[in-house]
Scaffold this motif. Structure first.
Motif, short mmCIF file in Angstrom:
data_model
loop_
_atom_site.label_atom_id
_atom_site.label_comp_id
_atom_site.label_asym_id
_atom_site.label_seq_id
_atom_site.Cartn_x
_atom_site.Cartn_y
_atom_site.Cartn_z
N VAL A 2 -23.18 32.28 10.12
CA VAL A 2 -24.17 31.33 10.61
C VAL A 2 -24.93 31.99 11.75
CG1 VAL A 2 -22.49 30.27 12.18
CG2 VAL A 2 -24.53 29.00 11.52
N TYR A 3 -26.23 31.79 11.78
CA TYR A 3 -27.03 32.42 12.85
C TYR A 3 -28.16 31.52 13.33
CZ TYR A 3 -30.10 33.49 8.91
OH TYR A 3 -30.90 33.41 7.80
N SER A 30 -20.92 54.59 17.59
CA SER A 30 -21.73 53.50 18.13
C SER A 30 -22.00 52.46 17.05
CB SER A 30 -23.06 54.05 18.67
OG SER A 30 -23.87 53.01 19.14
N GLU A 31 -21.75 51.21 17.38
CA GLU A 31 -21.93 50.13 16.40
C GLU A 31 -22.57 48.93 17.08
OE1 GLU A 31 -19.34 47.92 12.87
OE2 GLU A 31 -18.35 49.12 14.41
N ARG A 32 -23.50 48.33 16.37
CA ARG A 32 -24.17 47.15 16.91
C ARG A 32 -23.29 45.92 16.72
NH1 ARG A 32 -29.68 45.36 14.23
NH2 ARG A 32 -29.93 43.28 15.12
N PRO A 33 -23.16 45.06 17.74
CA PRO A 33 -22.32 43.87 17.61
C PRO A 33 -22.91 42.87 16.61
CG PRO A 33 -22.78 44.37 19.92
CD PRO A 33 -23.71 45.20 19.09
N PHE A 34 -22.04 41.98 16.14
CA PHE A 34 -22.51 40.89 15.29
C PHE A 34 -23.43 39.97 16.08
CE2 PHE A 34 -18.51 41.92 13.01
CZ PHE A 34 -19.02 42.07 11.73
N MET A 94 -30.19 40.27 12.48
CA MET A 94 -28.90 40.39 13.17
C MET A 94 -27.82 40.72 12.16
SD MET A 94 -29.09 37.11 15.76
CE MET A 94 -29.97 36.01 14.65
N LYS A 95 -26.85 41.49 12.56
CA LYS A 95 -25.71 41.81 11.71
C LYS A 95 -24.83 40.57 11.57
CE LYS A 95 -21.71 44.92 11.50
NZ LYS A 95 -20.97 45.97 12.23
N LEU A 96 -24.41 40.26 10.33
CA LEU A 96 -23.62 39.06 10.05
C LEU A 96 -22.27 39.44 9.44
CD1 LEU A 96 -26.47 36.90 8.50
CD2 LEU A 96 -25.63 36.83 10.85
#
Length: 753
Positions: free
Chosen positions: A735-736, A608-612, A644-646
């Motif tokens: 960029v976020y 399981s991995e969290r999306p960018f 958030m994952k970048l």
């Protein structure tokens, strides 16, 4: 005789006293229509009453000379009015109530393709009026959505500042954007098409969270945003909204209504935006914000027909010239490798309309079409694309006893061509479909909605999308709704993912990409609380769950020079809970508070991995207070996002792998003391947040944007050198959030009715 004298004296005294006592009376109405059962209170006393069936109220024996009367009614704004009276004279005081924009009584169409009160709809629909968006004025619909709970504008490029709309953490391509119910903004135009819609012509924005493919077909996988434009008949004769920021961004919105004939009314709108200041506050020798000049013209017509049958048609044209990059860039460097710049020319045309056929049965023909041409240069990478979309739909609306039926047939044609190697030849797709929906009233308190859609994609074949919804109204203040449905989406990466266009990475598609499919369920709860003093609280909570199969994921980590796309070997989950709270106090204080908890993950090969670029928590707020004595309104708006994952480029990349907790907050003051005018000003980004904080840089290697000095080993891996100590290439995908510092703004609105 003595008794008679005393009687006369007492009678005169009583008569004189009676002349000192005043009666206050009047009518309560809404847009000229008399309203029954409105609560009327003579403040400071125990005198209260309600309006009768004719909207009439009265207070007898009023003994105070100066005071205030307050009128309250559920679903309408409380009204308080001061009065001064002369003893012995009666006073007539009328009240005209206005709908409360934060209440739950709006009419919506997006959930079921039928006009219905929001609380009566089996499908949860969120509604936002222009009053909401005026609290934080913006130059585009894209920016305006930043203070809606669960909806986040996401920047996808650190140079040209293009973006999309995330709903409940799902990327922009999962959101279908409509104008007046027509799928006008999609694919390529999702990146650029949300700009230039004149805010002055927007009546309201409706948002459905969760799949809606059973009614709207492809792309309505994660949710939809329906931009409802004003009815020309009800629009003001003239409106203007002009503002400028301390960055010298200038936005002009104009709206004008005409009556060319007795049977035709037309509304003309113009939006012009200009920003041409080269600003580099983060000192990387690249523009902080894209420079842009944009003009958009919108024209909508309504025609009067027999039996009030509908006929409306609208058109919009938009042109934009934007660029970002090296501070030294000029147009003569466009497409060359001397000075880096990203330059985008966009031309777009749209046509939408609805025509009710002249039959006893309610048959409606709706149509839309758009052409979108884009000429872009991302450094030396050329991206020239041409997209055309046509849509035609016929619906039949019929009530039979307890059944409220809606059936329809639709066809959608999509044409796309570009100059990339991935598009060897132009692609044309036909998507005919048929759908039926039945809303069944089981009892005065409950109803069930059943829906089914069948589409045939000329490339991928048959697609089925069922839907079921149940609504139970415990009482007038408590409502539960359960919804479940499916969605599907056919993907074209080069019209949706801006990172695939920039040229800073090569695009690799591992396999033939299959259409994405989703299954969704959500439980919605609404509670209204009305206090006797007129204070209102509305609470709406939704728990949601969406499971994707064939989800297309982007791999930024395997190779820093590539974006690798493939269908997930597993599944993806988006789940969470969202709450909105509306509070209206009688003293002029109003609050709209929202929070969303998200759990989004891709599950592949048991991992399981969290999306960018997906947050776990987001909150928004809008707090307003009106100071009646000063004709002044104070608005305080803002949002907050969890980390958030970048995407990083290497193990040595010094940038943070996660964004920090961050918040964008704004304050605005609006003066209403001049008739037909609103004068406003304030500060955006009060906390002066920018993404570079705690990062050495945002865009990697701005000193070598063409990678002329990057060295590779035999396997194609970037080598660490004295000139490149972190082993990076030029990249704009980190960029976020917006990169503008704290800034002021000032504007003026004028409305002539």
């Amino acid at each position: 005789m003595k008794n008679l004298i005393w009687i006369l004296i007492l009678f005169n005294l009583q008569f004189s006293f009676a002349q000192e006592i005043t009666k206050i009376s009047g009518f309560i109405s809404v847009e000229g229509r008399k309203i029954q059962a409105a609560n009327v209170h003579l403040l400071g006393t125990n005198q209260k009453t309600i309006s009768d069936s004719l909207g009439y109220y009265s207070f007898e024996n009023v003994e105070i000379e100066n005071g205030r009367i307050q009128v309250t009614l559920t679903g309408f704004k409380p009204v308080t009015q001061r009065f001064s009276i002369i003893k012995g004279q009666n006073l007539n005081l009328d009240f005209d109530l206005e709908d409360n924009e934060n209440q739950l009584n709006e009419v919506v169409v997006s959930g079921t393709l039928k006009a219905v009160k929001r609380l009566e709809s089996a499908v949860p629909v969120e509604v936002y009026s222009p009053v909401f968006f005026k609290k934080n004025p913006t130059a585009s619909i894209y920016e305006a959505l930043q203070n809606i709970n669960g909806v986040r504008p996401q920047l996808n490029c650190g140079v040209c500042n293009t973006g999309d709309i995330h709903i409940n953490g799902l990327e922009g391509p999962y959101t279908l954007v409509l104008i007046d119910g027509m799928p006008i903004v999609s694919s390529l135009s999702t990146v650029y098409g949300l700009s230039g819609i004149p805010n002055s012509l927007v009546e309201r924005i409706e948002i459905v969270k969760g799949p809606a493919s059973s009614l709207y077909g492809s792309e309505a996988v994660g949710g939809l945003i329906n931009i409802i434009t004003k009815n020309p008949t009800n629009a003001p004769l003239f409106s203007a909204d002009i503002f400028m920021t301390s960055y010298l961004e200038t936005n002009v919105d104009l709206g004008m209504k005409f009556n060319p004939s007795k049977k035709a009314t037309t509304l003309l709108g113009l939006n012009y935006f200009n920003y041409n200041q080269v600003i580099d506050k983060d000192k990387d020798n690249f523009t902080d914000v894209t420079l842009s000049e944009r003009i958009s013209i919108f024209n909508k017509w309504n025609f009067k027909r027999n039996n009030n049958r509908l006929f409306t048609i609208a058109a919009r044209g938009m042109y934009e010239d934007r660029w970002g990059g090296d501070l030294r860039w000029e147009k003569k460097f466009r497409g060359g490798d001397e000075i880096y710049g990203e330059s985008i020319y966009t031309k777009r045309g749209e046509l939408i309309g609805s025509y009710q056929l002249p039959f006893e049965e309610k048959l409606m023909v709706s149509f839309s079409g758009n052409v979108h041409y884009q000429d872009s240069r991302y450094g030396t990478t050329s991206y020239i694309a041409n997209q055309k979309i046509g849509f035609l739909q016929l619906t039949w609306d019929k009530k039979l006893g307890r059944n409220d039926l809606l059936a329809g047939i639709a066809n959608r044609y999509s044409y796309y061509d570009d100059n990339t190697t991935a598009t060897k030849e132009a692609e044309s797709t036909w998507l005919p479909g048929i759908f039926v929906q039945d809303e069944i009233t089981l009892s005065p308190k409950s109803q069930v909605l059943l829906g089914m859609r069948y589409d045939y994609n000329s490339i991928h074949g048959s697609i089925y999308t069922p839907r079921v919804a149940y609504r139970w109204k415990k009482n007038e203040n408590t409502i539960f709704r359960l919804n479940a449905g499916t969605g599907f989406r056919v993907v074209n990466l080069f019209t949706e993912d801006h990172a695939a266009l920039t040229g800073s990475r090569d695009v690799v598609i591992k396999n033939d990409l299959k259409p994405e499919q989703s299954v969704n369920a959500n439980l919605n709860y609404i509670q209204k609380i009305n206090f006797t003093n007129g204070t209102f609280i509305g609470i709406e909570t939704t728990a949601f769950y969406t499971r994707f199969s064939n989800k297309i994921i982007s791999d930024y980590e395997t190779d820093p020079n590539k974006i690798i796309y493939d269908n997930i070997n597993g599944y993806a989950i988006s789940q969470g809970i969202s709450t909105n709270i509306d509070v209206n106090f009688t003293n002029g204080l109003k609050m709209i508070l929202g929070a969303t908890f998200l759990d989004n993950k891709n599950v592949e090969n048991g991992i399981s991995e969290r999306p960018f670029l997906t947050e776990n928590f987001t909150a928004t707020w809008s707090i307003s207070y009106k100071i009646e004595a000063l004709n002044l309104v104070l608005d305080y708006t803002g949002n907050v996002y969890s980390p958030m994952k970048l995407p990083l480029l290497s193990d040595l990349d010094p940038r943070s792998p996660k964004s920090p907790w961050h918040s964008i907050q704004n304050i605005q003051f609006t003066y209403l003391g001049w008739k037909n005018f609103e004068l406003y000003g304030g500060i955006k980004n009060l906390l002066n947040f920018t993404p570079k904080q705690n990062n050495p840089f945002l865009i990697s290697r701005t000193n070598d944007p063409f990678d002329k000095n990057v060295q590779y080993d035999s396997a194609g891996k970037v080598l660490v050198t004295p000139d490149n100590p972190y082993g990076l290439t030029f990249d704009t995908t980190y960029v976020y959030g917006q990169n503008q510092t704290i800034r002021g703004f000032f504007g003026l609105r004028y409305t002539l009715r």
